[in-house]
Design an enzyme around this catalytic site. Structure first.
Site, PDB file in Angstrom:
ATOM      1  N   GLY A  11      40.828  56.452  47.931  1.00  0.00           N
ATOM      2  CA  GLY A  11      39.549  55.802  48.195  1.00  0.00           C
ATOM      3  C   GLY A  11      39.653  54.717  49.253  1.00  0.00           C
ATOM      4  N   GLN A  12      38.557  54.038  49.506  1.00  0.00           N
ATOM      5  CA  GLN A  12      38.529  53.006  50.549  1.00  0.00           C
ATOM      6  C   GLN A  12      39.540  51.890  50.276  1.00  0.00           C
ATOM      7  OE1 GLN A  12      34.635  51.899  52.483  1.00  0.00           O
ATOM      8  NE2 GLN A  12      33.845  52.532  50.491  1.00  0.00           N
ATOM      9  N   ALA A  61      37.060  54.576  40.669  1.00  0.00           N
ATOM     10  CA  ALA A  61      35.765  54.313  40.046  1.00  0.00           C
ATOM     11  C   ALA A  61      34.782  55.420  40.393  1.00  0.00           C
ATOM     12  CB  ALA A  61      35.204  52.966  40.499  1.00  0.00           C
ATOM     13  N   THR A 102      32.447  45.221  39.817  1.00  0.00           N
ATOM     14  CA  THR A 102      31.339  45.223  40.769  1.00  0.00           C
ATOM     15  C   THR A 102      30.308  44.135  40.508  1.00  0.00           C
ATOM     16  OG1 THR A 102      29.476  46.583  41.561  1.00  0.00           O
ATOM     17  CG2 THR A 102      30.130  46.896  39.293  1.00  0.00           C
ATOM     18  N   ASP A 103      29.570  43.788  41.553  1.00  0.00           N
ATOM     19  CA  ASP A 103      28.444  42.855  41.435  1.00  0.00           C
ATOM     20  C   ASP A 103      27.269  43.472  40.680  1.00  0.00           C
ATOM     21  OD1 ASP A 103      28.108  44.652  43.604  1.00  0.00           O
ATOM     22  OD2 ASP A 103      26.620  43.341  44.523  1.00  0.00           O
ATOM     23  N   TYR A 126      25.530  52.860  36.472  1.00  0.00           N
ATOM     24  CA  TYR A 126      26.733  52.418  37.178  1.00  0.00           C
ATOM     25  C   TYR A 126      27.152  51.022  36.718  1.00  0.00           C
ATOM     26  CZ  TYR A 126      29.604  50.526  40.963  1.00  0.00           C
ATOM     27  OH  TYR A 126      30.605  49.916  41.679  1.00  0.00           O
ATOM     28  N   LYS A 130      30.489  50.029  34.429  1.00  0.00           N
ATOM     29  CA  LYS A 130      31.501  49.120  34.991  1.00  0.00           C
ATOM     30  C   LYS A 130      31.683  47.901  34.085  1.00  0.00           C
ATOM     31  CE  LYS A 130      33.491  49.251  38.400  1.00  0.00           C
ATOM     32  NZ  LYS A 130      34.864  49.753  38.646  1.00  0.00           N
TER      33      LYS A 130
END
Length: 292
Positions: A11-12, A61, A102-103, A126, A130
């Site tokens: 992933g990134q 994720a 995550t935010d 989502y 999370k």
């Protein structure tokens, strides 16, 4: 020498960590879903034991925010169940887990930067999954650092930057929402923060919940306009619109600017402004295109 097991290596964030791990005296073991099914508790424990990992970094994720509304079970498995398995394996091995969240665990109804202790109230599948992942890690009793981040982009994979570069090249006009506010975060910056925490040894003794994004504040419209300006895409007119004019399956939080005070003070981090990191990332993308 440390052994570090990294999930979501394709992933990134995982690929950004690979660049750094290549120059470390420690051993980084990058894995993806084909190598380890992190939704399988036994597979996770076996991988931790096989690599003798002292640190586990969970970059994996389910991040398809809209699709998660239609695939809640898949999102639950990857975002909530899997972190629990990784945490249990870390506890069994005496390892430290660095987990990325995550935010979107926030509802975005405020207008001041969100500290770690701010109340959570996710608006969609989502964010809820999370948050359950965070809770599973905390409940495991393992040594853990959980880092919430936001608006991640990079040279790798699919992300907002690449989408805007493509669309501004194809279209004469774009409409982008202007009433969702946060901070774009270059995956390379988050990778460097995680790498620094590991390499400095501070992952032990500084366990807890942290926020990380690049510095500064903007809307998605501002981000898109900056991308177009940096790319010289003046022929494409970018117009602001409201979220109500651009309905999506999942409800997005309106304001998720993260307060980074705790992570900067604890780990002595210097975090760049999002505009500076955007320019750097775009320079890397341009260099990649020239080599191809």
């Amino acid at each position: 020498m440390l052994d570090i097991l990294v999930t979501g290596g394709d992933g990134q964030l995982g690929r950004s960590l690979q660049r750094l791990g290549a120059v470390s005296p420690n051993r980084y073991h990058f894995t993806d879903r084909a190598q380890i099914d992190i939704t399988d508790a036994e597979a996770v424990r076996a991988a931790v034991e096989a690599t003798h990992a002292s640190v586990i970094v969970n970059c994996a994720a389910y991040t398809a925010v809209d699709r998660a509304e239609e695939e809640p079970e898949a999102a639950e498995l990857l975002n909530a169940t899997a972190p629990g398995h990784l945490a249990a394996a870390a506890a069994h091995a005496g390892a430290t887990l660095i987990h990325v969240s995550t935010d979107y665990v926030f509802d975005g109804r405020g207008n001041t930067p969100l500290a770690e202790e701010a109340p959570t109230a996710p608006l969609g599948v989502y964010g809820r999954t999370k948050l359950r992942g965070e809770q599973a890690v905390a409940a495991s009793g393992c040594r853990a650092i959980t880092i919430r981040t936001a608006w991640l982009y990079s040279e790798y994979g699919s992300n907002f930057l690449k989408t805007m570069l493509r669309l501004t090249a194809e279209r004469e006009e774009l409409r982008v929402v202007c009433d969702q506010t946060g901070t774009p975060t270059y995956a390379g910056d988050l990778a460097l923060a995680i790498f620094s925490i590991i390499e400095s040894g501070r992952y032990r003794g500084c366990e807890g919940l942290y926020h990380f994004s690049d510095e500064g504040v903007c809307s998605w419209y501002d981000f898109a306009a900056e991308i177009a300006a940096e790319a010289g895409r003046d022929a494409c007119r970018i117009e602001p619109c409201r979220t109500a004019d651009y309905p999506t399956r999942a409800v997005r939080p309106a304001y998720t600017v993260l307060d980074k005070t705790k992570i900067k003070r604890t780990f002595d981090l210097e975090i760049p402004h999002w505009r500076d990191s955007l320019r750097y990332c775009m320079e890397r993308l341009a260099a990649q295109e020239q080599r191809q």
